[in-house]
Design a protein around this motif. Structure first.
Motif, PDB file in Angstrom:
ATOM      1  N   GLN A 182       0.862  -1.181   0.000  1.00 48.28           N
ATOM      2  CA  GLN A 182       0.000   0.000   0.000  1.00 48.28           C
ATOM      3  C   GLN A 182       0.901   1.234   0.000  1.00 48.28           C
ATOM      4  O   GLN A 182       1.952   1.246   0.613  1.00 48.28           O
ATOM      5  CB  GLN A 182      -0.876   0.003   1.253  1.00 48.28           C
TER       6      GLN A 182
ATOM      7  N   LYS B  72       2.330   2.745  -2.623  1.00 50.32           N
ATOM      8  CA  LYS B  72       3.438   2.694  -3.563  1.00 50.32           C
ATOM      9  C   LYS B  72       3.570   4.039  -4.264  1.00 50.32           C
ATOM     10  O   LYS B  72       2.626   4.815  -4.326  1.00 50.32           O
ATOM     11  CB  LYS B  72       3.206   1.584  -4.587  1.00 50.32           C
TER      12      LYS B  72
ATOM     13  N   ASP C 287       3.413   4.864  -7.328  1.00 53.79           N
ATOM     14  CA  ASP C 287       2.399   5.111  -8.350  1.00 53.79           C
ATOM     15  C   ASP C 287       1.121   5.650  -7.720  1.00 53.79           C
ATOM     16  O   ASP C 287       0.493   6.557  -8.258  1.00 53.79           O
ATOM     17  CB  ASP C 287       2.081   3.827  -9.125  1.00 53.79           C
ATOM     18  N   GLU C 288       0.739   5.107  -6.574  1.00 52.25           N
ATOM     19  CA  GLU C 288      -0.465   5.582  -5.892  1.00 52.25           C
ATOM     20  C   GLU C 288      -0.244   6.995  -5.361  1.00 52.25           C
ATOM     21  O   GLU C 288      -1.104   7.861  -5.491  1.00 52.25           O
ATOM     22  CB  GLU C 288      -0.843   4.631  -4.759  1.00 52.25           C
ATOM     23  N   ASP C 289       0.933   7.222  -4.760  1.00 48.26           N
ATOM     24  CA  ASP C 289       1.234   8.554  -4.235  1.00 48.26           C
ATOM     25  C   ASP C 289       1.233   9.593  -5.360  1.00 48.26           C
ATOM     26  O   ASP C 289       0.730  10.701  -5.195  1.00 48.26           O
ATOM     27  CB  ASP C 289       2.583   8.562  -3.527  1.00 48.26           C
TER      28      ASP C 289
ATOM     29  N   ALA D 121      -0.458   9.357  -8.181  1.00 46.41           N
ATOM     30  CA  ALA D 121      -1.844   9.527  -8.630  1.00 46.41           C
ATOM     31  C   ALA D 121      -2.596  10.461  -7.686  1.00 46.41           C
ATOM     32  O   ALA D 121      -3.340  11.342  -8.127  1.00 46.41           O
ATOM     33  CB  ALA D 121      -2.545   8.166  -8.713  1.00 46.41           C
ATOM     34  N   TRP D 122      -2.378  10.290  -6.366  1.00 51.12           N
ATOM     35  CA  TRP D 122      -3.037  11.197  -5.411  1.00 51.12           C
ATOM     36  C   TRP D 122      -2.527  12.627  -5.601  1.00 51.12           C
ATOM     37  O   TRP D 122      -3.298  13.583  -5.571  1.00 51.12           O
ATOM     38  CB  TRP D 122      -2.809  10.732  -3.971  1.00 51.12           C
TER      39      TRP D 122
ATOM     40  N   VAL E 177      -6.307   3.603  -0.013  1.00 53.19           N
ATOM     41  CA  VAL E 177      -5.171   4.223  -0.693  1.00 53.19           C
ATOM     42  C   VAL E 177      -5.219   3.962  -2.208  1.00 53.19           C
ATOM     43  O   VAL E 177      -4.823   4.792  -3.003  1.00 53.19           O
ATOM     44  CB  VAL E 177      -3.819   3.779  -0.080  1.00 53.19           C
ATOM     45  N   GLY E 178      -5.749   2.806  -2.611  1.00 51.60           N
ATOM     46  CA  GLY E 178      -5.857   2.494  -4.041  1.00 51.60           C
ATOM     47  C   GLY E 178      -7.112   3.056  -4.677  1.00 51.60           C
ATOM     48  O   GLY E 178      -7.332   2.895  -5.880  1.00 51.60           O
TER      49      GLY E 178
ATOM     50  N   VAL F  63      -7.805   5.901  -5.581  1.00 54.09           N
ATOM     51  CA  VAL F  63      -7.500   6.875  -6.631  1.00 54.09           C
ATOM     52  C   VAL F  63      -7.543   6.229  -8.018  1.00 54.09           C
ATOM     53  O   VAL F  63      -7.719   6.907  -9.025  1.00 54.09           O
ATOM     54  CB  VAL F  63      -6.136   7.560  -6.370  1.00 54.09           C
ATOM     55  N   PHE F  64      -7.435   4.903  -8.069  1.00 54.21           N
ATOM     56  CA  PHE F  64      -7.467   4.196  -9.348  1.00 54.21           C
ATOM     57  C   PHE F  64      -8.866   3.712  -9.725  1.00 54.21           C
ATOM     58  O   PHE F  64      -9.046   3.132 -10.784  1.00 54.21           O
ATOM     59  CB  PHE F  64      -6.494   3.009  -9.340  1.00 54.21           C
TER      60      PHE F  64
END
Length: 192
Positions: free
Chosen positions: A68, A70, A72-74, A76-77, A170-171, A173-174
């Protein structure tokens, strides 16, 4: 006869020295070979140990579960937050004013942005923006890329908890419309 004795002594001495010299060279070469064999064996063991450790690390990476938060997620946020800042900039009558930098805050689903802003050092609400966007690059000029809405500062607006970033996974955002998520909401606040 003296000459013969001297010659005989010389031949004997040379023979002894020659045998001793060859034996000494042979022993020296044997010792060098043993030292090289020992060194090669040691290096081979070190290399095998390093390769085993590397193989174990590769296997661990292949077997690892996604983590959680990662990058890529950070990222995207962060992209969503930048879009929210741009939406706030475009939603305010002055384009953002005051002697301080203006703030974008996550909108709590059951409170108005006037209430959210008032509880911070940026107590004045300029807008309540809801934004969403689609994955991927635009392929045509008619293609819809995202959505936006301004609910205004005084009401909670749509209270769907799915629009509340703080309460999202956290995911999240996708997630997109197919996953039942359309917007994230933000409050556009300023100091004065």
């Amino acid at each position: 006869m003296k000459i013969f004795n001297v010659l005989l002594l010389f031949v004997l001495f040379s023979t002894v020295l020659g045998k001793y010299g060859k034996k000494n060279r042979r022993n020296k070469l044997k010792n060098q070979i043993k030292a090289l064999e020992t060194s090669v064996a040691s290096k081979r063991n070190e290399m095998e140990s390093s390769l085993s450790a590397l193989a174990a690390r590769v296997n661990a990476l292949e077997d690892a579960e996604p983590v959680q938060g990662k990058p890529d997620e950070d990222l995207a946020w962060q992209s969503l937050h930048m879009a929210a800042a741009a939406a706030c900039r475009g939603s305010t009558a002055s384009g953002g004013s005051g002697s301080w930098g203006n703030a974008v805050l996550a909108k709590e689903n059951n409170r108005s942005c006037a209430d959210v802003c008032a509880a911070t050092e940026f107590p004045i609400c300029d807008a309540d923006v809801a934004i969403s966007g689609y994955y991927g690059k635009a392929e045509s000029y008619e293609q819809r890329l995202g959505h936006f809405y301004n609910y205004g500062c005084k009401t909670p607006g749509n209270t769907n908890v799915k629009f509340d970033e703080v309460k999202a996974d956290v995911g999240g955002v996708f997630e997109d419309m197919e996953d039942g998520l359309w917007y994230y909401r933000f409050c556009c606040c300023r100091h004065d």
